[in-house]
Motif scaffolding. Structure first.
Motif, PDB file in Angstrom:
ATOM      1  N   THR A  62      -5.098  18.817 115.673  1.00  0.00           N
ATOM      2  CA  THR A  62      -6.215  20.153 115.045  1.00  0.00           C
ATOM      3  C   THR A  62      -5.703  20.375 113.367  1.00  0.00           C
ATOM      4  O   THR A  62      -6.484  20.612 112.692  1.00  0.00           O
ATOM      5  N   SER A  63      -4.407  20.320 113.189  1.00  0.00           N
ATOM      6  CA  SER A  63      -3.881  20.638 111.743  1.00  0.00           C
ATOM      7  C   SER A  63      -4.294  19.566 110.837  1.00  0.00           C
ATOM      8  O   SER A  63      -4.669  19.827 109.740  1.00  0.00           O
ATOM      9  N   ALA A  64      -4.109  18.371 111.384  1.00  0.00           N
ATOM     10  CA  ALA A  64      -4.741  17.257 110.429  1.00  0.00           C
ATOM     11  C   ALA A  64      -6.201  17.172 110.231  1.00  0.00           C
ATOM     12  O   ALA A  64      -6.672  17.078 108.895  1.00  0.00           O
ATOM     13  N   PHE A  65      -6.764  17.507 111.163  1.00  0.00           N
ATOM     14  CA  PHE A  65      -8.369  17.578 111.098  1.00  0.00           C
ATOM     15  C   PHE A  65      -8.750  18.811 110.258  1.00  0.00           C
ATOM     16  O   PHE A  65      -9.526  18.748 109.166  1.00  0.00           O
ATOM     17  N   GLY A  66      -7.989  19.950 110.264  1.00  0.00           N
ATOM     18  CA  GLY A  66      -8.239  21.297 109.376  1.00  0.00           C
ATOM     19  C   GLY A  66      -8.038  20.777 107.907  1.00  0.00           C
ATOM     20  O   GLY A  66      -8.835  21.191 107.141  1.00  0.00           O
ATOM     21  N   PHE A  67      -6.912  20.075 107.710  1.00  0.00           N
ATOM     22  CA  PHE A  67      -6.444  19.662 106.354  1.00  0.00           C
ATOM     23  C   PHE A  67      -7.573  18.818 105.758  1.00  0.00           C
ATOM     24  O   PHE A  67      -8.160  18.860 104.837  1.00  0.00           O
ATOM     25  N   MET A  68      -8.250  17.744 106.472  1.00  0.00           N
ATOM     26  CA  MET A  68      -9.283  16.942 106.118  1.00  0.00           C
ATOM     27  C   MET A  68     -10.489  17.867 105.784  1.00  0.00           C
ATOM     28  O   MET A  68     -11.209  17.529 104.802  1.00  0.00           O
ATOM     29  N   SER A  69     -10.768  18.771 106.578  1.00  0.00           N
ATOM     30  CA  SER A  69     -12.065  19.705 106.543  1.00  0.00           C
ATOM     31  C   SER A  69     -11.870  20.255 105.137  1.00  0.00           C
ATOM     32  O   SER A  69     -12.692  20.135 104.357  1.00  0.00           O
ATOM     33  N   LEU A  73     -14.325  19.613 101.700  1.00  0.00           N
ATOM     34  CA  LEU A  73     -15.300  20.592 101.111  1.00  0.00           C
ATOM     35  C   LEU A  73     -14.942  20.567  99.540  1.00  0.00           C
ATOM     36  O   LEU A  73     -15.828  20.586  98.743  1.00  0.00           O
ATOM     37  N   HIS A  74     -13.564  20.384  99.042  1.00  0.00           N
ATOM     38  CA  HIS A  74     -13.287  20.375  97.785  1.00  0.00           C
ATOM     39  C   HIS A  74     -13.823  18.934  97.253  1.00  0.00           C
ATOM     40  O   HIS A  74     -14.089  19.004  96.081  1.00  0.00           O
ATOM     41  N   ALA A  75     -13.524  17.989  97.940  1.00  0.00           N
ATOM     42  CA  ALA A  75     -14.079  16.709  97.469  1.00  0.00           C
ATOM     43  C   ALA A  75     -15.408  16.566  97.073  1.00  0.00           C
ATOM     44  O   ALA A  75     -16.205  15.910  96.116  1.00  0.00           O
ATOM     45  N   GLU A  76     -16.312  17.234  97.911  1.00  0.00           N
ATOM     46  CA  GLU A  76     -17.732  16.946  97.877  1.00  0.00           C
ATOM     47  C   GLU A  76     -18.215  17.913  96.583  1.00  0.00           C
ATOM     48  O   GLU A  76     -19.070  17.431  95.970  1.00  0.00           O
ATOM     49  N   LYS A  77     -17.608  19.016  96.278  1.00  0.00           N
ATOM     50  CA  LYS A  77     -17.950  19.945  95.080  1.00  0.00           C
ATOM     51  C   LYS A  77     -17.568  19.040  93.960  1.00  0.00           C
ATOM     52  O   LYS A  77     -18.146  19.188  93.032  1.00  0.00           O
ATOM     53  N   ALA A  78     -16.377  18.350  94.108  1.00  0.00           N
ATOM     54  CA  ALA A  78     -16.112  17.555  92.785  1.00  0.00           C
ATOM     55  C   ALA A  78     -16.738  16.323  92.664  1.00  0.00           C
ATOM     56  O   ALA A  78     -16.353  15.303  91.729  1.00  0.00           O
ATOM     57  N   ASP A  79     -17.523  15.825  93.656  1.00  0.00           N
ATOM     58  CA  ASP A  79     -18.005  14.725  93.629  1.00  0.00           C
ATOM     59  C   ASP A  79     -17.194  13.412  93.575  1.00  0.00           C
ATOM     60  O   ASP A  79     -17.350  12.698  92.844  1.00  0.00           O
ATOM     61  N   HIS A  80     -16.110  13.604  94.331  1.00  0.00           N
ATOM     62  CA  HIS A  80     -14.820  12.381  94.451  1.00  0.00           C
ATOM     63  C   HIS A  80     -14.289  12.573  95.840  1.00  0.00           C
ATOM     64  O   HIS A  80     -13.728  13.411  96.100  1.00  0.00           O
ATOM     65  N   HIS A  81     -14.556  11.429  96.429  1.00  0.00           N
ATOM     66  CA  HIS A  81     -14.175  11.314  97.764  1.00  0.00           C
ATOM     67  C   HIS A  81     -13.047  10.459  98.011  1.00  0.00           C
ATOM     68  O   HIS A  81     -12.985   9.280  97.466  1.00  0.00           O
ATOM     69  N   PRO A  82     -12.084  10.696  98.728  1.00  0.00           N
ATOM     70  CA  PRO A  82     -10.893   9.986  99.061  1.00  0.00           C
ATOM     71  C   PRO A  82     -11.170   8.749 100.164  1.00  0.00           C
ATOM     72  O   PRO A  82     -12.208   8.727 100.745  1.00  0.00           O
ATOM     73  N   THR A 104      -8.284   7.926  87.615  1.00  0.00           N
ATOM     74  CA  THR A 104      -8.652   8.865  86.357  1.00  0.00           C
ATOM     75  C   THR A 104      -8.068  10.190  86.874  1.00  0.00           C
ATOM     76  O   THR A 104      -7.374  10.582  87.890  1.00  0.00           O
ATOM     77  N   GLN A 105      -8.538  11.217  86.069  1.00  0.00           N
ATOM     78  CA  GLN A 105      -8.215  12.651  86.058  1.00  0.00           C
ATOM     79  C   GLN A 105      -8.739  13.357  87.463  1.00  0.00           C
ATOM     80  O   GLN A 105      -7.929  14.225  88.196  1.00  0.00           O
ATOM     81  N   LYS A 106      -9.690  12.783  87.892  1.00  0.00           N
ATOM     82  CA  LYS A 106     -10.350  13.107  88.980  1.00  0.00           C
ATOM     83  C   LYS A 106      -9.181  12.863  90.361  1.00  0.00           C
ATOM     84  O   LYS A 106      -9.120  13.854  91.139  1.00  0.00           O
ATOM     85  N   ASP A 107      -8.631  11.887  90.357  1.00  0.00           N
ATOM     86  CA  ASP A 107      -7.770  11.167  91.293  1.00  0.00           C
ATOM     87  C   ASP A 107      -6.428  12.310  91.420  1.00  0.00           C
ATOM     88  O   ASP A 107      -6.058  12.905  92.320  1.00  0.00           O
ATOM     89  N   ILE A 108      -5.932  12.611  90.030  1.00  0.00           N
ATOM     90  CA  ILE A 108      -4.925  13.561  90.028  1.00  0.00           C
ATOM     91  C   ILE A 108      -5.316  14.857  90.344  1.00  0.00           C
ATOM     92  O   ILE A 108      -4.376  15.563  91.018  1.00  0.00           O
ATOM     93  N   ASP A 109      -6.446  15.537  90.033  1.00  0.00           N
ATOM     94  CA  ASP A 109      -6.899  16.661  90.647  1.00  0.00           C
ATOM     95  C   ASP A 109      -7.011  16.716  92.268  1.00  0.00           C
ATOM     96  O   ASP A 109      -6.522  17.554  92.562  1.00  0.00           O
ATOM     97  N   LEU A 110      -7.536  15.712  92.551  1.00  0.00           N
ATOM     98  CA  LEU A 110      -7.772  15.742  94.277  1.00  0.00           C
ATOM     99  C   LEU A 110      -6.493  15.562  95.031  1.00  0.00           C
ATOM    100  O   LEU A 110      -6.094  16.019  95.944  1.00  0.00           O
ATOM    101  N   ALA A 111      -5.468  14.746  94.250  1.00  0.00           N
ATOM    102  CA  ALA A 111      -3.996  14.842  94.908  1.00  0.00           C
ATOM    103  C   ALA A 111      -3.397  16.036  94.762  1.00  0.00           C
ATOM    104  O   ALA A 111      -2.675  16.579  95.769  1.00  0.00           O
ATOM    105  N   THR A 112      -3.642  16.714  93.549  1.00  0.00           N
ATOM    106  CA  THR A 112      -3.101  18.116  93.575  1.00  0.00           C
ATOM    107  C   THR A 112      -3.694  19.073  94.733  1.00  0.00           C
ATOM    108  O   THR A 112      -2.950  19.903  95.431  1.00  0.00           O
TER     109      THR A 112
END
Length: 125
Positions: A62-69, A73-82, A104-112
């Motif tokens: 449940t914690s893992a799935f909550g993290f992914m959820s 949401l952030h990835a969709e808004k950023a149009d950058h998917h892991p 790219t900076q998109k990857d750094i932002d998503l990792a953050t």
């Protein structure tokens, strides 16, 4: 005889140049190294600086799935998917930007964002 002739290729050329302007710029090895210093030390950089990888281990599914959820949401808004996978309490992540064939900076932002989301999602590592 019309006063002018419509060139239907012009909108396509405009569209192509607009798309090219949206392709993120690949970071240099030096830029990647500098940016990676701001991330969790659990992120691993590929030898050629082509991608970032991390394994997240949570208390339960449940914690893992909550993290992914939250990240989704952030990835969709950023149009950058892991590129990621989940098995029970583990989420394996590899980040890179396909269009730039590297990081790219998109990857750094998503990792953050993933670092932030994991800290409130029952991370067990």
């Amino acid at each position: 005889q019309p006063l002018f002739k419509l060139d239907h290729r012009l909108p396509c050329l405009h569209l192509v140049s607009a798309m090219a302007a949206r392709i993120p710029v690949r970071l240099t090895a030096e830029q990647v190294s500098a940016a990676a210093r701001g991330l969790s030390p659990h992120w691993k950089l590929a030898e050629n600086s082509a991608n970032l990888r991390r394994t997240f281990r949570f208390n339960d599914f449940t914690s893992a799935f909550g993290f992914m959820s939250r990240v989704a949401l952030h990835a969709e808004k950023a149009d950058h998917h892991p590129n990621w996978s989940n098995v029970y309490n583990t989420v394996e992540v590899t980040l890179w930007t396909h269009d730039a064939d590297g990081l790219t900076q998109k990857d750094i932002d998503l990792a953050t964002e993933m670092d932030k989301a994991s800290s409130s999602a029952g991370l067990s590592e």
